[in-house]
Design a protein around this motif. Sequence first.
Motif: not given
Length: 233
Positions: A8-9, A26-27, A34, A3, A29-31
Amino acid sequence: MLRRGGRGRRPAEGASAEEARESVLHTLHVWDGHLAGLGAQLLYARLRLLRDLRTHLDHAYREVSGGAGEALATYRASLTQGLNARIAAGEVPEIDELSAGIVAALAEVQANEFERGQCLVGPHRDDLVLALGEMPAKGYASHGESWSFALGLKLAAYQLLRTDLGTDPVLILDDVFAELDSGRRERLAALIGDCEQVLITAAVADDIPKSLAGQWFSVTKGEITAYPVAPDE
């Protein structure tokens, strides 16, 4: 399963430190999502496999070793404490619960992950603990016990495949008899006697019990010679 916060953002140019931090979180959190989703599927498959292997493992170990102790295999997960304890006890939680457990564990160690710069939760951080009774096999098992355990795992996998496939897979034993005493050799030979196809290699023919009937081949200086019985040394 890495991660990385650098993708990402991205924070906008001129963004404040707090805004940049929120963008990185935020990035992550996305990882995390997954990792939790895919990791839970892998963990669930591992736990089911281990559950199915356990019965075969202990039986095979006892047969090879002559009943010396109990062979145990425990999954050591990197989730929350309560979930780890249930998994160690042999429970197989559903995928959704495992996914939620990964997310919760990631939240618990987030500060530590930032400090160390690595992911501390997930299937890649888990381990399989092998034990003989209450003692860990690693560091405590004798040479014979270690080989009995290794053979127990191999034979457990063989029996599981035999059950799942409905037919006998090929069993390969590569120079294992040389590592066993005479008692373990004979017990292993008796245990594999009903296997349909077994390939055995040995540097010394006398290491293989004579009770094992089958086609013999001798390889000498690149030449293969077939024998109906064990060749003389």
